[in-house]
Motif scaffolding. Structure first.
Motif, PDB file in Angstrom:
ATOM      1  N   ASN A 277      30.405  46.373  36.932  1.00  0.00           N
ATOM      2  CA  ASN A 277      31.188  45.158  37.133  1.00  0.00           C
ATOM      3  C   ASN A 277      30.404  43.931  36.678  1.00  0.00           C
ATOM      4  O   ASN A 277      30.875  43.127  35.856  1.00  0.00           O
ATOM      5  N   GLU A 295      36.210  38.003  35.463  1.00  0.00           N
ATOM      6  CA  GLU A 295      36.007  38.793  36.685  1.00  0.00           C
ATOM      7  C   GLU A 295      37.134  39.793  36.892  1.00  0.00           C
ATOM      8  O   GLU A 295      36.903  40.923  37.333  1.00  0.00           O
ATOM      9  N   ILE A 296      38.365  39.395  36.562  1.00  0.00           N
ATOM     10  CA  ILE A 296      39.496  40.329  36.705  1.00  0.00           C
ATOM     11  C   ILE A 296      39.293  41.541  35.794  1.00  0.00           C
ATOM     12  O   ILE A 296      39.478  42.691  36.208  1.00  0.00           O
ATOM     13  N   ASN A 299      36.201  43.652  36.904  1.00  0.00           N
ATOM     14  CA  ASN A 299      36.481  44.466  38.089  1.00  0.00           C
ATOM     15  C   ASN A 299      37.021  45.842  37.700  1.00  0.00           C
ATOM     16  O   ASN A 299      36.775  46.835  38.385  1.00  0.00           O
ATOM     17  N   ASN A 336      42.445  47.211  43.215  1.00  0.00           N
ATOM     18  CA  ASN A 336      42.733  45.820  42.864  1.00  0.00           C
ATOM     19  C   ASN A 336      43.445  45.083  43.989  1.00  0.00           C
ATOM     20  O   ASN A 336      43.327  43.862  44.106  1.00  0.00           O
ATOM     21  N   ASP A 338      42.544  45.217  46.884  1.00  0.00           N
ATOM     22  CA  ASP A 338      41.434  44.718  47.697  1.00  0.00           C
ATOM     23  C   ASP A 338      41.163  43.248  47.398  1.00  0.00           C
ATOM     24  O   ASP A 338      40.925  42.441  48.312  1.00  0.00           O
ATOM     25  N   LEU A 339      41.180  42.881  46.120  1.00  0.00           N
ATOM     26  CA  LEU A 339      40.932  41.484  45.744  1.00  0.00           C
ATOM     27  C   LEU A 339      42.035  40.567  46.269  1.00  0.00           C
ATOM     28  O   LEU A 339      41.777  39.472  46.767  1.00  0.00           O
ATOM     29  N   ARG A 342      41.726  40.271  50.191  1.00  0.00           N
ATOM     30  CA  ARG A 342      40.514  39.721  50.779  1.00  0.00           C
ATOM     31  C   ARG A 342      40.579  38.201  50.940  1.00  0.00           C
ATOM     32  O   ARG A 342      40.157  37.648  51.959  1.00  0.00           O
TER      33      ARG A 342
END
Length: 400
Positions: A277, A295-296, A299, A336, A338-339, A342
């Protein structure tokens, strides 16, 4: 799978009073074989010479050979004073361990003794294994190379000795409680009561069936007797690098059978996902891409890495329940999500519960991790309900 039994005319008198071996002393000797035609005649001769006639005995060969081992066994059995059965498996499911389980299912005695077919395990120890188990009221009696009086002298070369030591240390470190009282978990020579075998719980893979039995069946009591590991009578060892890899996969499967252990391994695999990552994030930002879309995308590299490790190390035996594409999509969506979950969870913990940002973030990570683990196990790797499968099959037939 074919099964042939050779029963000689005289089986001895099982009513003769046993002296050293308390009743019930009947024993089934299970011998898994793979291309051992040069050894089985000598092995049956040793069993005939070693096992007293007062001990009711049968021998079950479970054979995965591609040579003439079954024929040689049947010919040699004509000279034996006990029944000899040959079960030939067309497909060696589970390897040597699977062969042993097959032999255990065919056993007709209270005690089952497992030994190799290459004459490295002395049949003269069979009566002592059974007698020790009766005296100690034990469920499992292990012939050990590592107790006083035992020796691994028959191991060929320093390499095999080092591998044996490392494997023993590793298994005892991973299962200190389950292997308590077993100094030689790598032994392939042991006696077990048929009533102490939980056959439905066994998932054999490779050649270390004692480890499988001790961890999954959990016999009621364990004791040991020393034995000297002999040199192979003929032929070459079947230990290969491929068997070593199967052994490591077997260890991973046993260790992660417990849900808590699976969650720990799941978390450790997740931590390793930070490497691809962050590497991908660094490369894309260096190339000029804005850090948010970078970042997307980055990930997804971590997700792919985690998925590959989880497939290989954690849920290898459950992959058959769903098509690989189905598993991939489900895992990616959960990872995904999860992002997405969160950030609002952190906002809730800070705004509604008054937590500082740092502990709120840490708590959110823990909560989403647990949810991701539970979701992955339940939605990606658990079998489909049986009723749903039947409905799908009926629908498929009706539309065909």
């Amino acid at each position: 799978m074919s099964q042939e039994s050779v029963v000689p005319e005289e089986l001895g008198d099982p009513a003769v009073q046993a002296v050293e071996v308390p009743e019930p002393g009947a024993v089934t000797i299970v011998v898994p074989t793979f291309n051992e035609s040069a050894n089985v005649r000598q092995l049956l001769h040793q069993i005939t010479e070693s096992v007293p006639s007062r001990l009711p005995c049968e021998v079950v060969f479970v054979d995965d050979s591609t040579d003439d081992t079954p024929r040689v066994v049947k010919e040699a059995a004509q000279d034996c004073p006990f029944p000899v059965t040959v079960i030939h498996r067309d497909e060696p499911v589970g390897g040597l361990g699977g062969a042993v389980v097959e032999g255990m299912k065919a056993a007709g005695s209270d005690w089952i003794v497992v030994m190799d077919g290459d004459c490295q395990h002395p049949p003269s120890l069979v009566p002592e294994l059974v007698a020790t188990g009766e005296r100690a009221n034990a469920g499992l009696v292990v012939a050990s190379r590592y107790v006083k009086g035992g020796s691994r002298a028959g191991l060929a070369g320093s390499y095999r000795v080092a591998v044996s030591r490392a494997a023993t240390w590793l298994t005892k470190s991973l299962f200190p409680r389950r292997l308590h009282g077993i100094s030689d978990p790598m032994s392939g020579f042991f006696a077990i009561r048929r009533s102490d075998i939980a056959a439905e719980a066994l998932r054999p893979l490779g050649y270390k069936i004692l480890l499988e039995l001790a961890v999954r069946s959990r016999p009621r009591g364990v004791t040991e007797v020393p034995f000297v590991f002999q040199e192979r009578f003929a032929g070459e060892s079947k230990s290969t690098a491929a068997e070593g890899r199967r052994f490591l996969r077997h260890l991973a499967g046993l260790r992660t059978a417990d849900p808590l252990a699976r969650m720990v391994v799941f978390g450790l695999i997740g931590l390793t996902g930070f490497v691809p990552n962050l590497t991908a994030l660094w490369a894309m930002t260096q190339a000029g891409l804005h850090y948010l879309p970078a970042e997307i995308v980055a990930n997804q590299f971590g997700v792919a890495w985690n998925f590959l490790l989880i497939e290989k190390l954690l849920f290898r035996d459950r992959r058959r329940h769903r098509h690989w594409a189905d598993r991939t999509v489900r895992f990616a969506l959960l990872a995904n999500a999860d992002l997405v979950l969160r950030i609002p969870l952190i906002a809730l913990l800070v705004g509604q519960f008054g937590l500082a940002v740092l502990p709120a973030t840490a708590l959110a990570l823990v909560i989403t991790f647990v949810l991701r683990f539970v979701g992955t196990e339940a939605l990606v790797y658990l079998p489909r309900p049986a009723g749903r499968k039947r409905t799908q099959r009926r629908t498929a037939r009706s539309t065909a």
